[in-house]
Design a protein around this motif. Structure first.
Motif, PDB file in Angstrom:
ATOM      1  N   SER A 140      -0.633   9.885  -5.428  1.00 19.89           N
ATOM      2  CA  SER A 140      -0.999  11.290  -5.533  1.00 19.89           C
ATOM      3  C   SER A 140      -2.067  11.470  -6.607  1.00 19.89           C
ATOM      4  O   SER A 140      -2.200  10.657  -7.530  1.00 19.89           O
ATOM      5  CB  SER A 140       0.225  12.140  -5.875  1.00 19.89           C
ATOM      6  N   THR A 198      -3.287  13.551  -2.087  1.00 17.74           N
ATOM      7  CA  THR A 198      -3.287  12.124  -2.408  1.00 17.74           C
ATOM      8  C   THR A 198      -4.717  11.723  -2.706  1.00 17.74           C
ATOM      9  O   THR A 198      -5.659  12.355  -2.216  1.00 17.74           O
ATOM     10  CB  THR A 198      -2.742  11.280  -1.243  1.00 17.74           C
ATOM     11  N   LYS A 248       0.827  -1.199   0.000  1.00 23.66           N
ATOM     12  CA  LYS A 248       0.000   0.000   0.000  1.00 23.66           C
ATOM     13  C   LYS A 248       0.868   1.259   0.000  1.00 23.66           C
ATOM     14  O   LYS A 248       1.867   1.337   0.684  1.00 23.66           O
ATOM     15  CB  LYS A 248      -0.901   0.023   1.234  1.00 23.66           C
ATOM     16  N   ARG A 249       0.451   2.229  -0.781  1.00 21.27           N
ATOM     17  CA  ARG A 249       1.088   3.537  -0.711  1.00 21.27           C
ATOM     18  C   ARG A 249       0.061   4.568  -1.147  1.00 21.27           C
ATOM     19  O   ARG A 249      -0.925   4.235  -1.805  1.00 21.27           O
ATOM     20  CB  ARG A 249       2.335   3.601  -1.579  1.00 21.27           C
ATOM     21  N   SER A 250       0.260   5.771  -0.768  1.00 22.77           N
ATOM     22  CA  SER A 250      -0.701   6.830  -1.090  1.00 22.77           C
ATOM     23  C   SER A 250      -0.371   7.418  -2.452  1.00 22.77           C
ATOM     24  O   SER A 250       0.601   8.157  -2.593  1.00 22.77           O
ATOM     25  CB  SER A 250      -0.659   7.918  -0.012  1.00 22.77           C
ATOM     26  N   LYS A 307      -6.499   9.242  -1.652  1.00 18.73           N
ATOM     27  CA  LYS A 307      -7.281   8.820  -0.485  1.00 18.73           C
ATOM     28  C   LYS A 307      -7.650   9.969   0.441  1.00 18.73           C
ATOM     29  O   LYS A 307      -8.587   9.859   1.226  1.00 18.73           O
ATOM     30  CB  LYS A 307      -6.507   7.764   0.303  1.00 18.73           C
ATOM     31  N   SER A 308      -6.923  11.079   0.348  1.00 15.01           N
ATOM     32  CA  SER A 308      -7.188  12.185   1.271  1.00 15.01           C
ATOM     33  C   SER A 308      -8.309  13.101   0.805  1.00 15.01           C
ATOM     34  O   SER A 308      -8.827  13.902   1.583  1.00 15.01           O
ATOM     35  CB  SER A 308      -5.910  13.007   1.474  1.00 15.01           C
TER      36      SER A 308
END
Length: 380
Positions: free
Chosen positions: A64, A104, A60-62, A106-107
């Motif tokens: 952009s 990102t 998992k990684r955020s 998800k944000s």
């Protein structure tokens, strides 16, 4: 199965977890198990997590917003015509990325997207344009959903802005009487230009898009049946300062329209004059010669549009100045007031469906309530 026994008696589990949607590289996970049974459990549980959208934490990684936007553009470049892609690319790079570039995926929340649309409205942009921008924002988040980077769409509940007023504001048109005032300037020595007379008359009495009209070749015109084949469009590529002939705007834009006999005769007159004009430039007229061409260059779209406004002022025509696309609207108004069926109008314009025609021109159609009431009166 990608499980291999090691020399020390333990088992190595090599798990493939698809392709990274952004980098395009294959994602792999490697684990060590003490037994064959444990190795199989690790393999199947990890694969199950992947297919359920629950990737292992190490993968998992955020991502952009910028990464997803670039991926979105790369996909669009393969899917749509170059001219359409340039429009999408310009909107994403100039209107969308500057706002979300530090975020990102998800944000970003529903409120963030709502506030973004509010900033567009503060710029006094038309609702139709804002809805187009927001469609591309949605497209970027759709991609995130498809790639299992998000489980829920943050803008799912955001409804389109109503655009009826925008459309009505943009629908300017000339009545036949107003068009006649304009076109007569080419007949009484005020402004001798047979090319422009033919060009504007064709636009008014066919309603074709400017790109479609400029792409027409003489082989597309059947003087015996008075039919015109619309099967291509001429697109200006600003970056290359050149024109590109492509397929029409939509599949339904491929069509055959019938022109009135007077327009057909006007085209024949222009064909004779064009032949002489092109010979002065050393150009031979053939079936592949574009109909609306009078020298070695492609006619300037901006000039053709601006000339209408200039002529209205210069010759004091006492009619509202319009742009070239408004001649298409004028044709629709002409057909509506002639009592033409919506299905025929839609076909002639090359619209995907009658819904498209109603969405744009519905307010021009006369109210049928009185006609209905009159028919009911006849039943008494």
């Amino acid at each position: 199965m990608p499980i291999r026994k090691l020399s020390n008696g333990k088992y190595r589990v090599d798990i493939s977890l698809g392709i990274d949607p952004i980098t395009g590289k294959r994602r792999r996970k490697t684990k060590i198990a003490n037994s064959s049974k444990e190795a199989e459990e690790i393999y199947y549980s990890t694969r199950r997590e992947y297919h359920n959208g629950d990737l292992p934490s190490t993968l998992k990684r955020s991502y952009s917003f910028k990464e997803l936007a670039e991926k979105f553009l790369a996909i669009k470049k393969r899917e749509v015509k170059l001219s359409t892609f340039r429009t999408i690319e310009n909107i994403v790079n100039s209107k969308i990325l500057p706002y979300f570039k530090n975020s990102t995926i998800k944000s970003i929340t529903y409120n963030d997207i709502y506030q973004y649309r509010e900033t567009l409205q503060k710029d006094n942009l038309k609702h139709t344009y804002i809805n187009k921008v927001m469609a591309y924002v949605k497209g970027i988040f759709d991609l995130a959903i498809e790639e299992n980077l998000l489980s829920e769409h943050p803008s799912k509940k955001l409804k389109k802005l109503k655009n009826k007023n925008d459309i009505e504001e943009n629908i300017k048109f000339w009545t036949p009487e107003q068009f006649q005032k304009f076109i007569t300037i080419f007949d009484d020595n005020k402004y001798k230009d047979f090319f422009k007379k033919t060009f504007y008359t064709f636009a008014y009495f066919t309603g074709v898009r400017m790109g479609e009209q400029l792409a027409l070749e003489w082989e597309d015109f059947n003087k015996y049946t008075n039919e015109i084949k619309i099967n291509k469009t001429l697109t200006l590529i600003k970056q290359a300062n050149d024109f590109l002939v492509t397929s029409p705007k939509t599949p339904s834009s491929n069509r055959v329209i019938t022109v009135n006999k007077k327009l057909s005769s006007l085209l024949e007159e222009w064909k004779d004059q064009q032949k002489k004009t092109l010979e002065e430039y050393g150009i031979q007229q053939t079936d592949k010669t574009r109909i609306f061409k009078f020298n070695h260059r492609t006619p300037n779209r901006t000039h053709l549009s601006e000339f209408i406004k200039q002529a209205c002022e210069k010759y004091k025509l006492d009619i509202p100045p319009i742009n070239i696309h408004a001649l298409r609207h004028s044709h629709v108004s002409l057909l509506i007031n002639s009592g033409e069926d919506i299905y025929i109008i839609s076909q002639r314009l090359g619209h995907t469906s009658t819904n498209t025609t109603y969405d744009i021109y519905g307010h021009l159609f006369p109210n049928r309530q009185k006609e209905l009431a009159d028919r009911l009166d006849n039943l008494f």
